[in-house]
Write a protein that holds these residues in place. Sequence first.
Motif, PDB file in Angstrom:
ATOM      1  N   MET A  76       8.007   3.532   5.034  1.00  0.00           N
ATOM      2  CA  MET A  76       8.313   2.169   5.466  1.00  0.00           C
ATOM      3  C   MET A  76       9.619   2.183   6.239  1.00  0.00           C
ATOM      4  O   MET A  76      10.417   3.110   6.127  1.00  0.00           O
ATOM      5  CB  MET A  76       8.385   1.211   4.285  1.00  0.00           C
ATOM      6  CG  MET A  76       9.487   1.493   3.314  1.00  0.00           C
ATOM      7  SD  MET A  76       9.431   0.320   1.960  1.00  0.00           S
ATOM      8  CE  MET A  76      10.094   1.333   0.660  1.00  0.00           C
ATOM      9  N   THR A  77       9.823   1.154   7.027  1.00  0.00           N
ATOM     10  CA  THR A  77      11.057   1.044   7.800  1.00  0.00           C
ATOM     11  C   THR A  77      12.211   0.664   6.884  1.00  0.00           C
ATOM     12  O   THR A  77      11.997   0.164   5.773  1.00  0.00           O
ATOM     13  CB  THR A  77      10.924  -0.010   8.905  1.00  0.00           C
ATOM     14  OG1 THR A  77      10.731  -1.292   8.293  1.00  0.00           O
ATOM     15  CG2 THR A  77       9.761   0.296   9.837  1.00  0.00           C
ATOM     16  N   TRP A  78      13.432   0.890   7.352  1.00  0.00           N
ATOM     17  CA  TRP A  78      14.607   0.528   6.572  1.00  0.00           C
ATOM     18  C   TRP A  78      14.649  -0.980   6.342  1.00  0.00           C
ATOM     19  O   TRP A  78      14.999  -1.446   5.264  1.00  0.00           O
ATOM     20  CB  TRP A  78      15.874   1.019   7.274  1.00  0.00           C
ATOM     21  CG  TRP A  78      17.113   0.696   6.516  1.00  0.00           C
ATOM     22  CD1 TRP A  78      18.094  -0.161   6.898  1.00  0.00           C
ATOM     23  CD2 TRP A  78      17.505   1.196   5.233  1.00  0.00           C
ATOM     24  NE1 TRP A  78      19.079  -0.214   5.936  1.00  0.00           N
ATOM     25  CE2 TRP A  78      18.744   0.617   4.905  1.00  0.00           C
ATOM     26  CE3 TRP A  78      16.939   2.094   4.330  1.00  0.00           C
ATOM     27  CZ2 TRP A  78      19.412   0.891   3.717  1.00  0.00           C
ATOM     28  CZ3 TRP A  78      17.606   2.360   3.155  1.00  0.00           C
ATOM     29  CH2 TRP A  78      18.824   1.768   2.857  1.00  0.00           C
ATOM     30  N   HIS A  79      14.242  -1.752   7.320  1.00  0.00           N
ATOM     31  CA  HIS A  79      14.220  -3.216   7.170  1.00  0.00           C
ATOM     32  C   HIS A  79      13.268  -3.629   6.055  1.00  0.00           C
ATOM     33  O   HIS A  79      13.596  -4.446   5.208  1.00  0.00           O
ATOM     34  CB  HIS A  79      13.822  -3.873   8.490  1.00  0.00           C
ATOM     35  CG  HIS A  79      13.770  -5.363   8.418  1.00  0.00           C
ATOM     36  ND1 HIS A  79      12.604  -6.049   8.186  1.00  0.00           N
ATOM     37  CD2 HIS A  79      14.748  -6.288   8.518  1.00  0.00           C
ATOM     38  CE1 HIS A  79      12.864  -7.348   8.154  1.00  0.00           C
ATOM     39  NE2 HIS A  79      14.154  -7.522   8.360  1.00  0.00           N
ATOM     40  N   ARG A  80      12.080  -3.063   6.049  1.00  0.00           N
ATOM     41  CA  ARG A  80      11.108  -3.387   4.998  1.00  0.00           C
ATOM     42  C   ARG A  80      11.627  -2.957   3.623  1.00  0.00           C
ATOM     43  O   ARG A  80      11.450  -3.666   2.635  1.00  0.00           O
ATOM     44  CB  ARG A  80       9.761  -2.723   5.286  1.00  0.00           C
ATOM     45  CG  ARG A  80       8.653  -3.175   4.348  1.00  0.00           C
ATOM     46  CD  ARG A  80       7.314  -2.631   4.789  1.00  0.00           C
ATOM     47  NE  ARG A  80       6.958  -3.024   6.121  1.00  0.00           N
ATOM     48  CZ  ARG A  80       6.242  -4.110   6.428  1.00  0.00           C
ATOM     49  NH1 ARG A  80       5.832  -4.912   5.468  1.00  0.00           N
ATOM     50  NH2 ARG A  80       5.949  -4.396   7.674  1.00  0.00           N
ATOM     51  N   ALA A  81      12.303  -1.824   3.556  1.00  0.00           N
ATOM     52  CA  ALA A  81      12.885  -1.366   2.287  1.00  0.00           C
ATOM     53  C   ALA A  81      13.909  -2.375   1.775  1.00  0.00           C
ATOM     54  O   ALA A  81      13.948  -2.682   0.585  1.00  0.00           O
ATOM     55  CB  ALA A  81      13.528   0.007   2.475  1.00  0.00           C
ATOM     56  N   GLN A  82      14.722  -2.918   2.676  1.00  0.00           N
ATOM     57  CA  GLN A  82      15.712  -3.911   2.278  1.00  0.00           C
ATOM     58  C   GLN A  82      15.054  -5.206   1.808  1.00  0.00           C
ATOM     59  O   GLN A  82      15.501  -5.807   0.837  1.00  0.00           O
ATOM     60  CB  GLN A  82      16.667  -4.203   3.429  1.00  0.00           C
ATOM     61  CG  GLN A  82      17.603  -3.058   3.729  1.00  0.00           C
ATOM     62  CD  GLN A  82      18.471  -3.332   4.928  1.00  0.00           C
ATOM     63  OE1 GLN A  82      17.993  -3.720   5.990  1.00  0.00           O
ATOM     64  NE2 GLN A  82      19.771  -3.140   4.750  1.00  0.00           N
ATOM     65  N   TYR A 122       0.830  -1.211   0.000  1.00  0.00           N
ATOM     66  CA  TYR A 122       0.000   0.000   0.000  1.00  0.00           C
ATOM     67  C   TYR A 122       0.861   1.256   0.000  1.00  0.00           C
ATOM     68  O   TYR A 122       0.560   2.236   0.670  1.00  0.00           O
ATOM     69  CB  TYR A 122      -0.975   0.011   1.188  1.00  0.00           C
ATOM     70  CG  TYR A 122      -1.967  -1.106   1.115  1.00  0.00           C
ATOM     71  CD1 TYR A 122      -3.061  -1.029   0.269  1.00  0.00           C
ATOM     72  CD2 TYR A 122      -1.799  -2.253   1.882  1.00  0.00           C
ATOM     73  CE1 TYR A 122      -3.964  -2.069   0.183  1.00  0.00           C
ATOM     74  CE2 TYR A 122      -2.693  -3.301   1.808  1.00  0.00           C
ATOM     75  CZ  TYR A 122      -3.779  -3.203   0.964  1.00  0.00           C
ATOM     76  OH  TYR A 122      -4.664  -4.226   0.885  1.00  0.00           O
ATOM     77  N   LEU A 123       1.941   1.219  -0.760  1.00  0.00           N
ATOM     78  CA  LEU A 123       2.846   2.363  -0.882  1.00  0.00           C
ATOM     79  C   LEU A 123       2.798   2.903  -2.304  1.00  0.00           C
ATOM     80  O   LEU A 123       2.703   2.135  -3.256  1.00  0.00           O
ATOM     81  CB  LEU A 123       4.283   1.942  -0.557  1.00  0.00           C
ATOM     82  CG  LEU A 123       4.535   1.466   0.862  1.00  0.00           C
ATOM     83  CD1 LEU A 123       5.910   0.821   0.963  1.00  0.00           C
ATOM     84  CD2 LEU A 123       4.409   2.619   1.839  1.00  0.00           C
ATOM     85  N   ILE A 124       2.867   4.210  -2.430  1.00  0.00           N
ATOM     86  CA  ILE A 124       2.936   4.856  -3.734  1.00  0.00           C
ATOM     87  C   ILE A 124       4.255   5.615  -3.773  1.00  0.00           C
ATOM     88  O   ILE A 124       4.501   6.470  -2.913  1.00  0.00           O
ATOM     89  CB  ILE A 124       1.759   5.829  -3.945  1.00  0.00           C
ATOM     90  CG1 ILE A 124       0.432   5.067  -3.872  1.00  0.00           C
ATOM     91  CG2 ILE A 124       1.906   6.558  -5.279  1.00  0.00           C
ATOM     92  CD1 ILE A 124      -0.781   5.977  -3.873  1.00  0.00           C
ATOM     93  N   PRO A 125       5.124   5.319  -4.736  1.00  0.00           N
ATOM     94  CA  PRO A 125       6.406   6.035  -4.812  1.00  0.00           C
ATOM     95  C   PRO A 125       6.202   7.532  -5.025  1.00  0.00           C
ATOM     96  O   PRO A 125       5.283   7.955  -5.729  1.00  0.00           O
ATOM     97  CB  PRO A 125       7.101   5.407  -6.029  1.00  0.00           C
ATOM     98  CG  PRO A 125       6.428   4.092  -6.218  1.00  0.00           C
ATOM     99  CD  PRO A 125       5.019   4.280  -5.755  1.00  0.00           C
ATOM    100  N   GLN A 126       7.077   8.335  -4.394  1.00  0.00           N
ATOM    101  CA  GLN A 126       7.030   9.782  -4.590  1.00  0.00           C
ATOM    102  C   GLN A 126       7.583  10.148  -5.958  1.00  0.00           C
ATOM    103  O   GLN A 126       7.188  11.139  -6.543  1.00  0.00           O
ATOM    104  CB  GLN A 126       7.872  10.491  -3.517  1.00  0.00           C
ATOM    105  CG  GLN A 126       7.149  10.716  -2.204  1.00  0.00           C
ATOM    106  CD  GLN A 126       6.811   9.421  -1.498  1.00  0.00           C
ATOM    107  OE1 GLN A 126       7.584   8.481  -1.494  1.00  0.00           O
ATOM    108  NE2 GLN A 126       5.636   9.365  -0.907  1.00  0.00           N
TER     109      GLN A 126
END
Length: 115
Positions: A74-80, A50-54
Amino acid sequence: MPHLEAVPAAPHRHDAWSAHNAHCRSRYQILAEAEPDLLCRVLNYFAMQYLIPQRVSVSQQDGMLMIEAEVEGMTWHRAQVIGEKMRNLINVCTVELEPVGDLHVLSEPVSLAVG
């Protein structure tokens, strides 16, 4: 009969998936073979969260796609984790991930895959 004592709680380990962890803005740089559905597959990893890139930028040259996306919330962990999933796509050659702005967890870019 001996008196039953409560078992002391073990110290909790860090919960990398907690929604209360600090959120950051992350920049993905993806180099992949140009395929008609690749961009949709890459962006779908954000949509499933449920994320939309900027910002998203795509360029094609010599049969390769260079995709750059910035996403926050999102958290850095989720980004990784999302970066690792992108890396596992069959046509993806490299994925580089870096924090944008103030992030106390990491100060250098992370190369998740090098072809």
